[in-house]
Design a protein around this motif. Sequence first.
Motif, PDB file in Angstrom:
ATOM      1  N   ALA A   1      37.914 -59.393  -4.702  1.00  0.00           N
ATOM      2  CA  ALA A   1      38.683 -58.939  -5.866  1.00  0.00           C
ATOM      3  C   ALA A   1      39.079 -57.489  -5.620  1.00  0.00           C
ATOM      4  N   ALA A   2      39.835 -56.935  -6.567  1.00  0.00           N
ATOM      5  CA  ALA A   2      40.232 -55.533  -6.450  1.00  0.00           C
ATOM      6  C   ALA A   2      40.371 -54.919  -7.828  1.00  0.00           C
ATOM      7  N   LEU A   3      40.408 -53.608  -7.833  1.00  0.00           N
ATOM      8  CA  LEU A   3      40.507 -52.835  -9.066  1.00  0.00           C
ATOM      9  C   LEU A   3      41.533 -51.729  -8.850  1.00  0.00           C
ATOM     10  N   VAL A   4      42.351 -51.493  -9.851  1.00  0.00           N
ATOM     11  CA  VAL A   4      43.363 -50.449  -9.740  1.00  0.00           C
ATOM     12  C   VAL A   4      43.472 -49.707 -11.065  1.00  0.00           C
ATOM     13  N   PRO A   5      43.555 -48.381 -11.043  1.00  0.00           N
ATOM     14  CA  PRO A   5      43.758 -47.646 -12.293  1.00  0.00           C
ATOM     15  C   PRO A   5      45.105 -48.012 -12.906  1.00  0.00           C
ATOM     16  N   GLN A   6      45.171 -48.007 -14.225  1.00  0.00           N
ATOM     17  CA  GLN A   6      46.438 -48.284 -14.889  1.00  0.00           C
ATOM     18  C   GLN A   6      47.363 -47.088 -14.766  1.00  0.00           C
ATOM     19  N   HIS A   7      48.634 -47.406 -14.537  1.00  0.00           N
ATOM     20  CA  HIS A   7      49.624 -46.338 -14.404  1.00  0.00           C
ATOM     21  C   HIS A   7      50.684 -46.417 -15.493  1.00  0.00           C
TER      22      HIS A   7
ATOM     23  N   THR B   1      41.123 -50.144  -5.212  1.00  0.00           N
ATOM     24  CA  THR B   1      39.745 -50.285  -4.746  1.00  0.00           C
ATOM     25  C   THR B   1      39.445 -51.743  -4.438  1.00  0.00           C
ATOM     26  N   MET B   2      39.049 -52.024  -3.215  1.00  0.00           N
ATOM     27  CA  MET B   2      38.684 -53.372  -2.799  1.00  0.00           C
ATOM     28  C   MET B   2      37.227 -53.631  -3.150  1.00  0.00           C
ATOM     29  N   LEU B   3      36.967 -54.810  -3.724  1.00  0.00           N
ATOM     30  CA  LEU B   3      35.620 -55.226  -4.083  1.00  0.00           C
ATOM     31  C   LEU B   3      35.217 -56.357  -3.144  1.00  0.00           C
ATOM     32  N   THR B   4      34.087 -56.226  -2.476  1.00  0.00           N
ATOM     33  CA  THR B   4      33.746 -57.143  -1.398  1.00  0.00           C
ATOM     34  C   THR B   4      32.336 -57.704  -1.531  1.00  0.00           C
ATOM     35  N   GLN B   5      32.158 -58.885  -0.923  1.00  0.00           N
ATOM     36  CA  GLN B   5      30.848 -59.476  -0.642  1.00  0.00           C
ATOM     37  C   GLN B   5      30.598 -59.355   0.853  1.00  0.00           C
ATOM     38  N   VAL B   6      29.471 -59.923   1.300  1.00  0.00           N
ATOM     39  CA  VAL B   6      29.169 -59.925   2.732  1.00  0.00           C
ATOM     40  C   VAL B   6      30.276 -60.614   3.513  1.00  0.00           C
ATOM     41  N   GLN B   7      30.837 -61.696   2.937  1.00  0.00           N
ATOM     42  CA  GLN B   7      31.874 -62.470   3.637  1.00  0.00           C
ATOM     43  C   GLN B   7      33.212 -61.742   3.706  1.00  0.00           C
ATOM     44  N   GLY B   8      33.409 -60.763   2.826  1.00  0.00           N
ATOM     45  CA  GLY B   8      34.675 -60.044   2.819  1.00  0.00           C
ATOM     46  C   GLY B   8      35.174 -59.803   1.408  1.00  0.00           C
TER      47      GLY B   8
ATOM     48  N   GLU C   1      42.852 -59.141  -9.477  1.00  0.00           N
ATOM     49  CA  GLU C   1      42.668 -57.701  -9.511  1.00  0.00           C
ATOM     50  C   GLU C   1      42.692 -57.206 -10.947  1.00  0.00           C
ATOM     51  N   LEU C   2      41.901 -56.195 -11.179  1.00  0.00           N
ATOM     52  CA  LEU C   2      41.707 -55.641 -12.507  1.00  0.00           C
ATOM     53  C   LEU C   2      42.440 -54.318 -12.639  1.00  0.00           C
ATOM     54  N   ALA C   3      43.315 -54.221 -13.640  1.00  0.00           N
ATOM     55  CA  ALA C   3      43.913 -52.949 -14.020  1.00  0.00           C
ATOM     56  C   ALA C   3      43.115 -52.416 -15.204  1.00  0.00           C
ATOM     57  N   THR C   4      42.603 -51.204 -15.090  1.00  0.00           N
ATOM     58  CA  THR C   4      41.670 -50.694 -16.086  1.00  0.00           C
ATOM     59  C   THR C   4      41.942 -49.242 -16.426  1.00  0.00           C
ATOM     60  N   THR C   5      41.510 -48.847 -17.601  1.00  0.00           N
ATOM     61  CA  THR C   5      41.697 -47.473 -18.055  1.00  0.00           C
ATOM     62  C   THR C   5      40.613 -46.535 -17.537  1.00  0.00           C
ATOM     63  N   ASP C   6      39.528 -47.082 -17.004  1.00  0.00           N
ATOM     64  CA  ASP C   6      38.427 -46.259 -16.495  1.00  0.00           C
ATOM     65  C   ASP C   6      37.921 -46.890 -15.208  1.00  0.00           C
ATOM     66  N   ALA C   7      38.551 -46.515 -14.108  1.00  0.00           N
ATOM     67  CA  ALA C   7      38.242 -47.141 -12.821  1.00  0.00           C
ATOM     68  C   ALA C   7      36.796 -46.903 -12.402  1.00  0.00           C
ATOM     69  N   ALA C   8      36.281 -45.710 -12.645  1.00  0.00           N
ATOM     70  CA  ALA C   8      34.911 -45.404 -12.229  1.00  0.00           C
ATOM     71  C   ALA C   8      33.908 -46.253 -12.996  1.00  0.00           C
ATOM     72  N   ALA C   9      34.086 -46.368 -14.317  1.00  0.00           N
ATOM     73  CA  ALA C   9      33.163 -47.155 -15.129  1.00  0.00           C
ATOM     74  C   ALA C   9      33.270 -48.640 -14.786  1.00  0.00           C
ATOM     75  N   ALA C  10      34.487 -49.125 -14.586  1.00  0.00           N
ATOM     76  CA  ALA C  10      34.666 -50.537 -14.249  1.00  0.00           C
ATOM     77  C   ALA C  10      34.066 -50.852 -12.883  1.00  0.00           C
TER      78      ALA C  10
ATOM     79  N   GLY D   1      45.183 -62.246   3.596  1.00  0.00           N
ATOM     80  CA  GLY D   1      45.477 -63.569   3.064  1.00  0.00           C
ATOM     81  C   GLY D   1      44.996 -63.810   1.650  1.00  0.00           C
ATOM     82  N   GLY D   2      43.989 -63.038   1.221  1.00  0.00           N
ATOM     83  CA  GLY D   2      43.422 -63.258  -0.107  1.00  0.00           C
ATOM     84  C   GLY D   2      41.908 -63.208  -0.047  1.00  0.00           C
ATOM     85  N   SER D   3      41.272 -63.787  -1.045  1.00  0.00           N
ATOM     86  CA  SER D   3      39.820 -63.736  -1.142  1.00  0.00           C
ATOM     87  C   SER D   3      39.153 -64.385   0.062  1.00  0.00           C
TER      88      SER D   3
END
Length: 254
Positions: free
Chosen positions: A58-64, A48-55, A15-24, A128-130
């Motif tokens: 990865a994920a993305l979360v704004p930095q706090h 924010t969950m990031l998915t493929q067809v299979q499910g 999972e990605l912690a980022t300063t600009d969730a929309a841009a990332a 369970g994960g990816s």
Amino acid sequence: MQNDELVTNGPCWVELATTDAAAATAFYTGLFGWQAAADQRPEAGGYTMLTQVQGPVAALVPQHREGQPPAWTVSFLVENADATAARITEAGGKVLVQPMDVFALGRFAVAADPSGAVFALWQAGEFGGSAVLSKPNSLGWVELHTRDVAACTVFYPEVFGWSCSPGEHYTQWGLAGRDFGGMARMDDSYPAEVPAHWLPYFAVADVDAIVNKASGHGAERVMGPTDVPDGPRIAVLRDRQGAAFGVYLAGTEG
């Protein structure tokens, strides 16, 4: 990653912690063809969950936390987060976030190895994960960059039971005879302010095409594309917010 399924004590999530969730979100969905779905519950903190067809992949979360650099975090699947956290402390690491429940999805903790590299633990509940590993546009190899190879060579096998196959310049980690990651020594080419860290690599169908596409959307080329001797074609990139990640040619692991 020679493992193409979730294995206890192996990598299971990033999972990605980022300063600009929309841009990332726009960058990674455009780069890898992922779909994004933000958890609308206030207590989810913009996850924010990031998915493929299979499910999910990865994920993305704004930095706090102010001042925290954008970065990907690798999670390892464990049977018991509390017991693993205790082993981490006993082995010389630090538990930065004590094990805690994440709704009914699972139990989560954040830790650092003796050299300071941060990683997460995931004890599966409903999640369970990816959904896919080592296939195009999903998590592939995971790589530890550290200035203290000796300490980490002892630490990770003690905590997770990994096998360790050292070479002259590179060490490979494995489980049940199948390698899933490696360890590289940080030398003087790394700026002093860059801490030890885990770097995720995503499998892709065409390394050069992905690098060109990422560069066209503002990403920095850190390394490559290049062919690793007796290994895959790889590259390392840094997104516009500063988070580093790697890509490699799918099907050429090991």
